[in-house]
Design a protein around this motif. Structure first.
Motif, PDB file in Angstrom:
ATOM      1  N   VAL A 103       0.874  -1.175   0.000  1.00  0.00           N
ATOM      2  CA  VAL A 103       0.000   0.000   0.000  1.00  0.00           C
ATOM      3  C   VAL A 103       0.908   1.221   0.000  1.00  0.00           C
ATOM      4  CG1 VAL A 103      -1.808   1.247   1.220  1.00  0.00           C
ATOM      5  CG2 VAL A 103      -1.738  -1.263   1.319  1.00  0.00           C
ATOM      6  N   LEU A 104       0.747   2.080  -1.000  1.00  0.00           N
ATOM      7  CA  LEU A 104       1.529   3.307  -1.090  1.00  0.00           C
ATOM      8  C   LEU A 104       0.596   4.488  -0.880  1.00  0.00           C
ATOM      9  CD1 LEU A 104       2.629   1.330  -3.743  1.00  0.00           C
ATOM     10  CD2 LEU A 104       4.531   2.811  -3.165  1.00  0.00           C
ATOM     11  N   LEU A 105       0.940   5.330   0.086  1.00  0.00           N
ATOM     12  CA  LEU A 105       0.130   6.493   0.408  1.00  0.00           C
ATOM     13  C   LEU A 105       0.812   7.737  -0.151  1.00  0.00           C
ATOM     14  CD1 LEU A 105      -0.583   5.712   4.182  1.00  0.00           C
ATOM     15  CD2 LEU A 105      -1.899   4.992   2.178  1.00  0.00           C
ATOM     16  N   LEU A 106       0.118   8.447  -1.006  1.00  0.00           N
ATOM     17  CA  LEU A 106       0.656   9.685  -1.556  1.00  0.00           C
ATOM     18  C   LEU A 106       0.230  10.851  -0.678  1.00  0.00           C
ATOM     19  CD1 LEU A 106       0.127   9.107  -5.369  1.00  0.00           C
ATOM     20  CD2 LEU A 106       2.215   8.809  -4.024  1.00  0.00           C
ATOM     21  N   PRO A 107       1.026  11.921  -0.588  1.00  0.00           N
ATOM     22  CA  PRO A 107       2.252  12.108  -1.352  1.00  0.00           C
ATOM     23  C   PRO A 107       3.409  11.332  -0.734  1.00  0.00           C
ATOM     24  CG  PRO A 107       1.881  14.017   0.037  1.00  0.00           C
ATOM     25  CD  PRO A 107       0.688  13.097   0.222  1.00  0.00           C
ATOM     26  N   GLY A 108       4.321  10.991  -1.590  1.00  0.00           N
ATOM     27  CA  GLY A 108       5.537  10.311  -1.172  1.00  0.00           C
ATOM     28  C   GLY A 108       6.735  11.023  -1.766  1.00  0.00           C
ATOM     29  N   ARG A 109       7.897  10.590  -1.353  1.00  0.00           N
ATOM     30  CA  ARG A 109       9.116  11.193  -1.883  1.00  0.00           C
ATOM     31  C   ARG A 109       9.946  10.125  -2.566  1.00  0.00           C
ATOM     32  NH1 ARG A 109      11.112  15.873  -1.088  1.00  0.00           N
ATOM     33  NH2 ARG A 109      13.121  15.173  -0.341  1.00  0.00           N
ATOM     34  N   PHE A 110      11.243  10.319  -2.602  1.00  0.00           N
ATOM     35  CA  PHE A 110      12.122   9.422  -3.340  1.00  0.00           C
ATOM     36  C   PHE A 110      11.997   7.975  -2.878  1.00  0.00           C
ATOM     37  CE2 PHE A 110      14.405  13.567  -3.190  1.00  0.00           C
ATOM     38  CZ  PHE A 110      14.168  13.923  -4.509  1.00  0.00           C
TER      39      PHE A 110
ATOM     40  N   ALA B   3       4.774 -10.298  -9.196  1.00  0.00           N
ATOM     41  CA  ALA B   3       4.108 -11.590  -9.296  1.00  0.00           C
ATOM     42  C   ALA B   3       3.513 -11.951  -7.940  1.00  0.00           C
ATOM     43  CB  ALA B   3       5.093 -12.659  -9.740  1.00  0.00           C
ATOM     44  N   ASN B   4       2.243 -12.297  -7.921  1.00  0.00           N
ATOM     45  CA  ASN B   4       1.534 -12.654  -6.688  1.00  0.00           C
ATOM     46  C   ASN B   4       1.542 -11.543  -5.647  1.00  0.00           C
ATOM     47  OD1 ASN B   4       0.952 -15.303  -7.634  1.00  0.00           O
ATOM     48  ND2 ASN B   4       3.070 -15.844  -7.206  1.00  0.00           N
ATOM     49  N   LYS B   5       1.490 -10.314  -6.106  1.00  0.00           N
ATOM     50  CA  LYS B   5       1.496  -9.168  -5.211  1.00  0.00           C
ATOM     51  C   LYS B   5       0.396  -8.214  -5.658  1.00  0.00           C
ATOM     52  CE  LYS B   5       5.577  -7.546  -4.374  1.00  0.00           C
ATOM     53  NZ  LYS B   5       6.015  -8.053  -3.110  1.00  0.00           N
ATOM     54  N   ARG B   6      -0.288  -7.630  -4.690  1.00  0.00           N
ATOM     55  CA  ARG B   6      -1.276  -6.594  -4.975  1.00  0.00           C
ATOM     56  C   ARG B   6      -0.669  -5.253  -4.582  1.00  0.00           C
ATOM     57  NH1 ARG B   6      -7.520  -6.415  -2.736  1.00  0.00           N
ATOM     58  NH2 ARG B   6      -8.175  -4.686  -4.080  1.00  0.00           N
ATOM     59  N   ILE B   7      -0.750  -4.272  -5.480  1.00  0.00           N
ATOM     60  CA  ILE B   7      -0.152  -2.964  -5.258  1.00  0.00           C
ATOM     61  C   ILE B   7      -1.265  -1.927  -5.303  1.00  0.00           C
ATOM     62  CG2 ILE B   7       1.521  -1.254  -6.059  1.00  0.00           C
ATOM     63  CD1 ILE B   7       2.947  -3.623  -7.531  1.00  0.00           C
ATOM     64  N   LEU B   8      -1.509  -1.283  -4.151  1.00  0.00           N
ATOM     65  CA  LEU B   8      -2.530  -0.246  -4.047  1.00  0.00           C
ATOM     66  C   LEU B   8      -1.846   1.106  -3.897  1.00  0.00           C
ATOM     67  CD1 LEU B   8      -4.923  -1.923  -1.434  1.00  0.00           C
ATOM     68  CD2 LEU B   8      -4.987  -2.098  -3.924  1.00  0.00           C
ATOM     69  N   LEU B   9      -2.229   2.053  -4.727  1.00  0.00           N
ATOM     70  CA  LEU B   9      -1.668   3.398  -4.685  1.00  0.00           C
ATOM     71  C   LEU B   9      -2.787   4.366  -4.384  1.00  0.00           C
ATOM     72  CD1 LEU B   9       0.759   5.283  -5.128  1.00  0.00           C
ATOM     73  CD2 LEU B   9       0.213   5.241  -7.569  1.00  0.00           C
ATOM     74  N   TRP B  10      -2.723   4.998  -3.208  1.00  0.00           N
ATOM     75  CA  TRP B  10      -3.819   5.845  -2.723  1.00  0.00           C
ATOM     76  C   TRP B  10      -3.462   7.320  -2.747  1.00  0.00           C
ATOM     77  CZ3 TRP B  10      -3.556   9.193   1.430  1.00  0.00           C
ATOM     78  CH2 TRP B  10      -4.762   9.814   1.769  1.00  0.00           C
ATOM     79  N   SER B  11      -4.463   8.126  -3.086  1.00  0.00           N
ATOM     80  CA  SER B  11      -4.379   9.572  -2.973  1.00  0.00           C
ATOM     81  C   SER B  11      -5.769  10.107  -2.646  1.00  0.00           C
ATOM     82  CB  SER B  11      -3.894  10.194  -4.287  1.00  0.00           C
ATOM     83  OG  SER B  11      -3.896  11.612  -4.205  1.00  0.00           O
ATOM     84  N   GLU B  12      -5.815  11.200  -1.910  1.00  0.00           N
ATOM     85  CA  GLU B  12      -7.113  11.818  -1.616  1.00  0.00           C
ATOM     86  C   GLU B  12      -7.669  12.559  -2.830  1.00  0.00           C
ATOM     87  OE1 GLU B  12      -7.751  12.457   3.067  1.00  0.00           O
ATOM     88  OE2 GLU B  12      -6.579  14.018   2.101  1.00  0.00           O
ATOM     89  N   SER B  13      -6.792  12.865  -3.792  1.00  0.00           N
ATOM     90  CA  SER B  13      -7.269  13.552  -5.000  1.00  0.00           C
ATOM     91  C   SER B  13      -6.703  12.847  -6.231  1.00  0.00           C
ATOM     92  CB  SER B  13      -6.841  15.021  -4.998  1.00  0.00           C
ATOM     93  OG  SER B  13      -5.500  15.146  -5.406  1.00  0.00           O
TER      94      SER B  13
END
Length: 137
Positions: free
Chosen positions: A65-72, A86-96
């Motif tokens: 789970v990646l929460l934006l904003p993020g940096r390097f 492979a066999n991984k779920r990647i969620l990228l979240w932002s409020e906008s």
């Protein structure tokens, strides 16, 4: 399910709230970088240790789970997640939608086919994370 939550150091509180929602659902955190926070001013050996721990945490996770904003570091973790997708779920979240539509902080890898982009209030994300089941991959 093993998970990793990535974001910038300024978002450590949100990272821990997301982790608490996943923990409450019975999932296991692979690595908690919030316990040490910013290591930019530490000796090189410590930086290497943290980089290895964070990379391993992302690679071992079944859910990232990646929460934006993020940096390097957040973007490096996204890269590791994609490289081990492979066999991984990647969620990228932002409020906008701004990071996704190019109006603010655009990154082409936000649009990789393995990435699920989520735009919603943070509280809604927490509810969704609390309901993720182990077989949700």
């Amino acid at each position: 399910m093993k998970y990793y939550v990535a974001s910038g150091v300024r978002n450590a509180e949100k990272v821990n709230r997301a982790a608490a929602a996943l923990n409450a659902a019975g999932h296991t955190r692979t690595y908690d970088w919030t316990t040490h926070g910013d290591v930019s001013k530490t000796p090189d050996a410590r930086k290497q240790e943290v980089a290895g721990n964070e990379a391993r945490g992302v690679a071992e996770a079944e859910l990232v789970v990646l929460l934006l904003p993020g940096r390097f570091g957040t973007h490096a973790e996204l890269g590791i997640a994609l490289a081990t997708a492979a066999n991984k779920r990647i969620l990228l979240w932002s409020e906008s939608s701004a990071p996704f539509d190019g109006t603010e902080g655009f990154c082409v890898f936000y649009h990789h086919p393995a990435v699920e982009r989520i735009v919603c209030p943070f509280e809604t994300l927490l509810t969704n994370l609390a309901n993720i089941e182990g077989d949700a991959l």
